[in-house]
Scaffold this active site. Sequence first.
Site, PDB file in Angstrom:
ATOM      1  N   CYS A  43       0.860  -1.183   0.000  1.00 49.96           N
ATOM      2  CA  CYS A  43       0.000   0.000   0.000  1.00 49.96           C
ATOM      3  C   CYS A  43       0.898   1.236   0.000  1.00 49.96           C
ATOM      4  O   CYS A  43       1.733   1.407   0.895  1.00 49.96           O
ATOM      5  CB  CYS A  43      -0.855  -0.027   1.272  1.00 49.96           C
ATOM      6  SG  CYS A  43      -1.931   1.396   1.464  1.00 49.96           S
ATOM      7  N   CYS A  48      -0.610   3.773  -6.347  1.00 47.30           N
ATOM      8  CA  CYS A  48      -1.625   3.227  -5.438  1.00 47.30           C
ATOM      9  C   CYS A  48      -1.862   1.814  -5.935  1.00 47.30           C
ATOM     10  O   CYS A  48      -2.088   1.603  -7.139  1.00 47.30           O
ATOM     11  CB  CYS A  48      -2.912   4.045  -5.517  1.00 47.30           C
ATOM     12  SG  CYS A  48      -4.295   3.259  -4.637  1.00 47.30           S
TER      13      CYS A  48
HETATM   14  N1  DGL Z   1      -3.983   0.698  -2.121  1.00 49.13           N
HETATM   15  C1  DGL Z   1      -3.553   1.739  -1.296  1.00 49.13           C
HETATM   16  C2  DGL Z   1      -2.413   2.530  -1.875  1.00 49.13           C
HETATM   17  O1  DGL Z   1      -1.562   1.911  -2.501  1.00 49.13           O
HETATM   18  C3  DGL Z   1      -4.548   2.564  -0.540  1.00 49.13           C
HETATM   19  C4  DGL Z   1      -5.799   3.006  -1.181  1.00 49.13           C
HETATM   20  C5  DGL Z   1      -6.712   3.584  -0.120  1.00 49.13           C
HETATM   21  O2  DGL Z   1      -7.041   2.846   0.812  1.00 49.13           O
HETATM   22  O3  DGL Z   1      -7.037   4.768  -0.221  1.00 49.13           O
HETATM   23  O4  DGL Z   1      -2.295   3.710  -1.703  1.00 49.13           O
END
Ligand code: DGL
Length: 289
Positions: free
Chosen positions: A69, A202
């Site tokens: 993440c 993301c």
């Molecule tokens: N998938 C996550 C990222 O890489 C977070 C997305 C979220 O929860 O806003 O930032």
Amino acid sequence: MIGVFDSGLGGLTVLRKLAERFPDISFCYLGDHANVPYGNRPSDAIVELTRRGVEALFERGARLVLLGCNTATAVAARRLQQNWLPGSGWAGHNVVGIVAPTVEAATQTPWAVTTPQYPQKFNSDLIAVFGTTRTITSGVYREEIRKRCPRVEVIQQICAHLAGAIEDEASREELDGLVREGVGAVMEQTLGALPHRAILGCTHFPLVEDLFRAHLPSSTRILSQPEIVADSLEDYLARHPHYLGGFHPQPRNLTMLTTGDAVETSARAGIFWPEAPPFERVVFGTRFL
Ligand code: DGL
């Protein structure tokens, strides 16, 4: 066993690649579906949620947790590594993020090298970075890329609603509109110059990579973060094999945990990763707001 943490489904784009690349390694995935999306939350909340997720994975036997993440990495990784881990009682455990390998790939410069080196110091490419509000406002990609390549121009774009829309199974039309808006905003900032590369910063965004591909100029190369992270983990584990522990069950285990609804999460994961094992619900506290 290695833990992989994300706010929701996004980290599965990374886990899927890791599961392919390391067929003998067991992984435990935790998606914090009860609290997704993280991207617009206050930083302190992201740090606390991430800490709880990491600790839950340590408790399950992971010695190394990869934050799959960008938001958790940008906001929480350093704070957990420096302020929490040393006094946490989890000696011999570690938490690593995914920004460093992405910056290494974007700059062709090892993370440990923090000053411009030949020939990258003459690199004047244009790189577009798309991410959540917190990832982009942290400035981590721009700062870390420009430390190593000061002439590279980094155009950052917040896609505030895209991860949430992916989690909510928004229609293709709606997702297409959000991606078009984000790419359009980048093209306005570049005043017509075409980005050489794009970072989908993301882990939810690879789920709509085809839409980014359709809206970005055809000459813009999209860096594949799951692939980059797999390369980097391979190198990391070669240098730190103790994080794998001594016992390797055959066949390896893939354990999928969610703080949300297990049946619903399993169904949604199966849409883009048909081989994903079913999720189990894990509870480690009440919903954090
Ligand atoms: N998938 C996550 C990222 O890489 C977070 C997305 C979220 O929860 O806003 O930032």
